[in-house]
Write a protein that holds these residues in place. Structure first.
Motif, PDB file in Angstrom:
ATOM      1  N   GLU A 217       0.689  -1.072   0.003  1.00  0.00           N
ATOM      2  CA  GLU A 217       0.091  -0.027   0.013  1.00  0.00           C
ATOM      3  C   GLU A 217       0.783   1.347   0.081  1.00  0.00           C
ATOM      4  O   GLU A 217       0.448   2.112  -0.665  1.00  0.00           O
ATOM      5  CB  GLU A 217      -0.861   0.094   1.298  1.00  0.00           C
ATOM      6  N   ALA A 218       2.058   1.144   0.889  1.00  0.00           N
ATOM      7  CA  ALA A 218       3.012   2.397   0.779  1.00  0.00           C
ATOM      8  C   ALA A 218       4.139   1.937   1.234  1.00  0.00           C
ATOM      9  O   ALA A 218       4.349   0.858   1.644  1.00  0.00           O
ATOM     10  CB  ALA A 218       2.231   3.291   1.783  1.00  0.00           C
ATOM     11  N   HIS A 229       6.194   8.665   3.968  1.00  0.00           N
ATOM     12  CA  HIS A 229       5.499   7.423   3.179  1.00  0.00           C
ATOM     13  C   HIS A 229       5.281   7.845   1.846  1.00  0.00           C
ATOM     14  O   HIS A 229       4.790   9.189   1.588  1.00  0.00           O
ATOM     15  CB  HIS A 229       4.314   7.250   3.932  1.00  0.00           C
ATOM     16  N   GLU A 231       2.977   6.702  -1.370  1.00  0.00           N
ATOM     17  CA  GLU A 231       1.757   5.564  -1.577  1.00  0.00           C
ATOM     18  C   GLU A 231       2.260   4.986  -2.914  1.00  0.00           C
ATOM     19  O   GLU A 231       2.395   5.569  -3.588  1.00  0.00           O
ATOM     20  CB  GLU A 231       0.582   6.288  -1.720  1.00  0.00           C
TER      21      GLU A 231
END
Length: 319
Positions: A217-218, A229, A231
């Motif tokens: 997801e990230a 983070h 993505e």
């Protein structure tokens, strides 16, 4: 320690596309090949999800299923497929002496080394867990599954640049993470990367963790000193491959990266009757279909070699 009794005409080391293709050709030529599958039967393809670019499988096939097909085809023609890894060789004597991981020694009149290469990994626990669920080491193999999505590529060399450029044509955005403050890639590759509008290069950046339970997801990264983070649906690790050449040194000549050097246009190594096929001698293409092609070449080269008299090798030392 078992004493070797009689020599086998042809031993094939490695059960990936190169090894199995060599076994198919050699078995059909009546050479009674014995293939040792090595530590990862099926090779790198067993850690690949769908294979959609191998000719003949019009609906695609999983890597492991494809390798089962290759093995069954080799066995159909009489190839003997065995579990086991060659851990040591002596190429100073003829027939060639090979030692298995269980300590048994075998003698071979000809040898095809098709032991492959292993992708280098970052060493994060999440990497193993999410392998094939967003984590990959091959953009050409898996890029298609990330069409119009955001992906992250890790690495600073030509491989990372190539993977990024390939993915940039498919994906919405490519984040290229480079550990140092500069890229190792060749100038022309760097220029292409910087010209591409949807590639963002992050210098002084390392992967801290991969976020996601069932899929990526990230990516959690340390950029300069801050944690941030990104993505992304995919993480492509492009920090190089390691050819599995260790058991064959110092006899076999390798290049500066450790890939076996073959005589141009052939699969011959510097040792008579020892041939190399697949990714262990190919730093460039690393595809199942090119590995299979060199496996075919190696079997034909070995067949030609075995037809010649070899008295001169019996007491000759090869250096």
């Amino acid at each position: 320690m078992d004493q070797p009794i009689s020599s086998i005409p042809l031993v094939i080391i490695g059960g990936g596309p190169a090894g199995y293709t060599a076994a198919i050709y050699a078995a059909r030529a009546g050479l009674d090949p014995v293939l040792y599958q090595g530590p990862n039967p099926g090779g790198q393809l067993t850690i690949t999800g769908e294979v959609e670019n191998y000719p003949g499988y019009k609906n695609g096939i999983t890597g492991p299923a494809m390798m089962e097909d290759f093995q069954a085809q080799a066995e159909r023609f009489g190839a003997i497929i065995k579990a086991g890894t060659i851990t040591k060789v002596d190429f100073n004597t003829y027939p060639r002496r090979l030692t298995l991981d269980n300590g048994v020694t075998i003698l071979a009149q000809a040898v095809i080394i098709a032991a492959g290469a292993s992708a280098k990994w970052l060493g994060l626990p999440a990497e193993k867990k999410l392998y094939g669920k967003g984590v990959s080491a091959c953009a050409i193999c898996d890029g298609f599954f990330f069409k119009d999505k955001n992906v992250v590529v890790v690495g600073g060399g030509d491989t990372a640049a190539e993977e990024s450029l390939y993915l940039a044509n498919l994906c919405h955005k490519v984040h290229l993470l480079v550990r140092k403050d500069h890229m190792r890639a060749s100038k022309i590759m760097q220029e292409r990367v910087f010209k591409k509008a949807n590639i963002q290069v992050w210098f002084q950046t390392e992967v801290k963790d991969i976020i996601g339970q069932e899929a990526v997801e990230a990516i959690e990264v340390i950029h300069a000193t801050a944690i941030t983070h990104i993505e992304a649906a995919g993480l492509f690790v492009a920090i190089g491959h390691q050819p599995n050449t260790l058991p064959f040194l110092p006899y076999i000549h390798v290049d500066h990266q450790g890939y076996i050097q073959t005589k141009p246009g052939t699969t011959q190594t510097n040792i008579p009757g020892v041939f190399a096929a697949g990714d262990i001698q190919d730093p460039h293409y690393r595809q199942a279909v090119t590995a299979a092609g060199t496996g075919c070449m190696a079997a034909l080269d070995a067949e030609r070699f075995l037809q010649q008299p070899h008295g001169h090798l019996q007491n000759a030392h090869n250096h």
